[in-house]
Design a protein around this motif. Structure first.
Motif, PDB file in Angstrom:
ATOM      1  N   ALA A   1       0.831  -1.204   0.000  1.00  0.00           N
ATOM      2  CA  ALA A   1       0.000   0.000   0.000  1.00  0.00           C
ATOM      3  C   ALA A   1       0.867   1.255   0.000  1.00  0.00           C
ATOM      4  CB  ALA A   1      -0.922  -0.008   1.217  1.00  0.00           C
ATOM      5  N   TRP A   2       1.943   1.262   0.783  1.00  0.00           N
ATOM      6  CA  TRP A   2       2.819   2.426   0.838  1.00  0.00           C
ATOM      7  C   TRP A   2       3.610   2.587  -0.453  1.00  0.00           C
ATOM      8  CZ3 TRP A   2       8.108   3.398   0.662  1.00  0.00           C
ATOM      9  CH2 TRP A   2       8.499   4.664   1.096  1.00  0.00           C
ATOM     10  N   THR A   3       4.104   1.475  -0.988  1.00  0.00           N
ATOM     11  CA  THR A   3       4.914   1.516  -2.206  1.00  0.00           C
ATOM     12  C   THR A   3       4.117   2.048  -3.389  1.00  0.00           C
ATOM     13  OG1 THR A   3       6.234  -0.352  -1.407  1.00  0.00           O
ATOM     14  CG2 THR A   3       6.329   0.115  -3.766  1.00  0.00           C
ATOM     15  N   LYS A   4       2.826   1.799  -3.411  1.00  0.00           N
ATOM     16  CA  LYS A   4       1.971   2.244  -4.514  1.00  0.00           C
ATOM     17  C   LYS A   4       2.085   3.748  -4.751  1.00  0.00           C
ATOM     18  CE  LYS A   4      -2.364   2.459  -3.544  1.00  0.00           C
ATOM     19  NZ  LYS A   4      -3.736   2.039  -3.168  1.00  0.00           N
ATOM     20  N   PHE A   5       2.277   4.521  -3.668  1.00  0.00           N
ATOM     21  CA  PHE A   5       2.381   5.974  -3.773  1.00  0.00           C
ATOM     22  C   PHE A   5       3.834   6.469  -3.788  1.00  0.00           C
ATOM     23  CE2 PHE A   5      -1.799   5.305  -1.740  1.00  0.00           C
ATOM     24  CZ  PHE A   5      -2.604   5.988  -2.653  1.00  0.00           C
ATOM     25  N   HIS A   6       4.794   5.540  -3.711  1.00  0.00           N
ATOM     26  CA  HIS A   6       6.198   5.954  -3.618  1.00  0.00           C
ATOM     27  C   HIS A   6       7.087   5.128  -4.546  1.00  0.00           C
ATOM     28  CE1 HIS A   6       4.312   7.184   0.207  1.00  0.00           C
ATOM     29  NE2 HIS A   6       5.111   8.235   0.122  1.00  0.00           N
ATOM     30  N   ARG A   7       6.586   4.824  -5.710  1.00  0.00           N
ATOM     31  CA  ARG A   7       7.365   4.005  -6.643  1.00  0.00           C
ATOM     32  C   ARG A   7       8.633   4.739  -7.092  1.00  0.00           C
ATOM     33  NH1 ARG A   7       4.418  -0.356  -7.354  1.00  0.00           N
ATOM     34  NH2 ARG A   7       2.136  -0.239  -7.419  1.00  0.00           N
ATOM     35  N   ASP A   8       8.539   6.046  -7.307  1.00  0.00           N
ATOM     36  CA  ASP A   8       9.725   6.803  -7.743  1.00  0.00           C
ATOM     37  C   ASP A   8      10.798   6.762  -6.672  1.00  0.00           C
ATOM     38  OD1 ASP A   8       8.462   7.421 -10.093  1.00  0.00           O
ATOM     39  OD2 ASP A   8       7.817   9.421  -9.446  1.00  0.00           O
ATOM     40  N   GLU A   9      10.400   6.951  -5.414  1.00  0.00           N
ATOM     41  CA  GLU A   9      11.381   6.930  -4.321  1.00  0.00           C
ATOM     42  C   GLU A   9      12.039   5.560  -4.184  1.00  0.00           C
ATOM     43  OE1 GLU A   9       8.387   8.154  -4.196  1.00  0.00           O
ATOM     44  OE2 GLU A   9       8.282  10.038  -3.064  1.00  0.00           O
TER      45      GLU A   9
END
Length: 257
Positions: A33-41
């Motif tokens: 769930a967190w990675t979904k919004f932070h793929r670039d990071e």
């Protein structure tokens, strides 16, 4: 601090993962769930600063550390509810539901002094349904699905499974036109009315996946669950439109300078 946000399909998966028989770990669901919004990071190797700037409530910290969760307090359920997109769940509202409005269905805490995963799911379901229905209408639906309030073994479907079912359905609806989930009732023919999905294979497939897990039910019982899934999914869509209206309203006031 950035808020940690979960979709309903992620929250329902998180609740189901807390079961001792689940093969999925809560940490894995939270990571996805967190990675979904932070793929670039994640791709650029800057995920640590991004995570450190994310607000992690105590209940998620406990899940991240792998702590056993046999039950949830109302405060913890409200904390989880605040993470759900478009949700307006509050401790005060839940206290009223537990003590008065839905006392017969929620009852007292079933895990010591804490509420069970199914009780938590039912609180989330009530919060979703109230966007489109009054409390008496919700109680009437519960009477159809959960039969005798004091018993759990006669439920047509467990609340946590029901929550997961319509969350899955809503995920399909989100990717399609707003009216894609409309259904047409068959003319009365002596049998309970059946809903026919209009031509959308994804939504129909999501419904069929849920129905396959309930193959033990009679046809009228399956129809009741299917109709409930439809009502709940559309209610969540109502939550979305209400949240968008509030957002635009706030923007109009804030930008008036």
């Amino acid at each position: 601090m950035e808020a940690f946000t979960l979709s309903r399909i992620e929250m329902s998966g998180l609740l189901l993962s807390l079961s001792p028989h689940s093969e999925q770990r809560p940490l894995h669901i939270l990571q996805e769930a967190w990675t979904k919004f932070h793929r670039d990071e994640v791709r650029e190797g800057t995920s640590l600063p991004a995570f450190l700037s994310t607000d992690i409530p105590p209940i998620l910290q406990k899940l991240i550390k792998g702590g056993a969760v046999k039950g949830l307090s109302l405060g913890e359920i409200a904390s989880l509810g605040s993470l759900i997109e478009y949700s307006t769940l509050s401790v005060t509202a839940m206290q009223n539901w537990v003590k008065r409005d839905f006392k017969e269905y929620l009852g007292s805490p079933r895990e010591g002094k804490k509420y069970s995963i199914n009780q938590a799911a039912m609180l989330f379901i009530i919060d979703d349904l109230k966007a489109a229905l009054d409390f008496e209408s919700i109680r009437q639906l519960f009477r159809v699905l959960f039969l005798v309030p004091e018993r759990d073994d006669d439920d047509l479907v467990e609340p946590a499974q029901l929550y997961h079912g319509y969350a899955e359905l809503f995920e399909e609806i989100k990717t399609r036109a707003p009216m894609a989930a409309q259904a047409a009732a068959k003319p009365p023919s002596g049998n309970p009315k059946e809903f026919q999905w209009k031509s959308d294979s994804g939504i129909r497939a999501a419904m069929e996946r849920m129905m396959k897990r309930l193959s033990h039910l009679t046809r009228p019982q399956r129809d009741a669950v299917q109709n409930m899934l439809l009502i709940a999914a559309i209610s969540v869509q109502t939550c979305y439109f209400q949240a968008m209206a509030r957002q635009y309203f706030n923007a109009v006031l804030f930008l008036d300078f």
